[in-house]
Write a protein that holds these residues in place. Structure first.
Motif: not given
Length: 410
Positions: A236-244, A278-285, A295-296
């Motif tokens: 809520d509140g126009q929030q997001a987590v993105r990875s690349r 060099n390690v992927r982030v697996d998930g987020a909250a 989690q990394q």
């Protein structure tokens, strides 16, 4: 603009070249003692095999769970072939016991489950909004429990839950666009929609306004190529987590890769400093006040828009959607999840909370537990600090049945 966005604090944007300031919370001194809890059993629906995660929990204390029901058994023939015997095949009959899922809700202050019905049978839940509306996906299945639909349709059940669920419509602003699927439902009633290709992500507020999750800023190095730009979470509140991932071709022809994680709020983007690149982030909250748990590798980490230059490690972990690690976070920074029992022959876990950076076995902080029951995982958490927890009967040989409990701070 949603009210929760207006309440968020302002912070400087993290420059792309910022180094990691890793604060290991486990070494910090405690300012307060951890919360203690009182447990309340959430008895399953009588006709169900059992009810459990995924779980939803709102600020009022309403709990939603997914319950499993039995379909009539049937007999089928199974053909088994053995190559080492010259590919000899045998046929045998086996009895299959199919099942389906349907939601149930335990209103705050009540220990009586209210089963919710849908004409489609197969169902997944995990969301109950501030107003008590239960939302989930429902898809048609046959009498053998096999799915008849490629895409499950979103349904909603409104208090006082006296009627069958009704379809949740796609927001008006998204109608007529490429097919949209529901990814998540938020506490304020907002919904996360994505197209089939996963290239467009939209957050629709309860009032009908939509916010399309923006692309990340261009990299400062023109030699870098971006790929796998993934939206990991919204709030809520126009929030997001993105990875690349960003790749560069070196002079020897090899690829150099680095991973980035970004917090997006409205039109602002904040780069979250990572311990390793060099390690992927697996998930987020994300919490409604801008705290991010992710989690990394084998580490759970926390970042806040209030302190954008610091990422804090909270111990070893596993999967944000599973066990063995911090998987839940609330606005005060309380974390919940589980930790493996060392040298356990059945690879079992214990429910755990992390309070001000210190980890605690939830079992020792909880009163009112049924005798012989062990808390295994924290499945949901609200900003009041209430927890929905899965417990297992350890008095039975080999580990017995599971039940779901609501833990409330004393």
């Amino acid at each position: 603009m949603p009210k929760s966005l207006a309440a968020l604090p302002r912070a400087l944007m993290v420059p792309a070249s910022c180094g990691v300031a890793l604060a290991v919370l486990a070494g910090q001194a405690m300012a307060q003692t951890p919360p203690r809890y009182t447990a309340k059993n959430l008895p399953k629906v009588t006709a169900a095999r059992g009810c459990g995660a995924p779980a939803g929990l709102n600020e009022a204390g309403d709990v939603s769970l997914s319950c499993t029901y039995s379909l009539p058994s049937y007999t089928t023939t199974v053909k088994t072939c053995y190559e080492y015997l010259g590919n000899i095949c045998f046929s045998s009959k086996t009895t299959v016991k199919p099942s389906y899922q349907a939601p149930a809700v335990w209103p705050a202050g009540s220990t009586i489950a209210r089963p919710l019905t849908t004409s489609s049978l197969s169902y997944s839940t995990g969301a109950v909004t501030l107003g008590g509306t239960v939302v989930g996906l429902s898809g048609k299945i046959d009498n053998k429990g096999q799915s008849l639909e490629v895409i499950s349709a979103p349904f909603q059940w409104l208090p006082p839950y006296s009627a069958a669920g009704q379809p949740l419509p796609v927001p008006v602003a998204l109608q007529g666009t490429p097919v949209q699927t529901l990814r998540d439902v938020l506490l304020d009633g907002g919904t996360w929609w994505t197209n089939l290709g996963g290239t467009q992500h939209t957050l629709a507020a309860a009032g009908g306004q939509v916010w399309r999750v923006p692309e990340l800023p261009a990299t400062s190095d023109p030699a870098e190529t971006a790929s796998e730009q993934i939206v990991l979470a919204v709030q809520d509140g126009q929030q997001a987590v993105r990875s690349r991932w960003l790749s560069t071709t070196l002079t020897n022809g090899q690829q150099s890769l680095r991973h980035e994680l970004w917090y997006v709020r409205g039109t602002e983007a904040f780069r979250i400093p990572l311990p390793v690149s060099n390690v992927r982030v697996d998930g987020a909250a994300i919490t409604r006040n801008g705290r991010v748990l992710f989690q990394q590798g084998f580490t759970s980490l926390v970042w806040s828009v209030n302190q954008p230059l610091t990422t804090s490690a909270v111990g070893s972990g596993g999967n944000l959607n599973g066990t063995e690690g911090a998987s839940r976070i609330n606005a005060s920074g309380l974390l919940g999840g589980s930790a493996p029992i060392p040298n356990d022959s059945q690879s079992r876990s214990k429910a755990r909370i992390w309070f001000q950076g210190q980890g605690y076995d939830l079992q020792g902080l909880t009163s009112g537990l049924p005798s012989g029951w062990q808390l295994r995982t924290v499945d949901a958490m609200n900003d009041r600090g209430q927890l929905v927890v899965t417990a297992q009967d350890t008095s039975a040989f080999g580990g017995g049945a599971s039940k779901t409990l609501l833990l409330t701070p004393q």
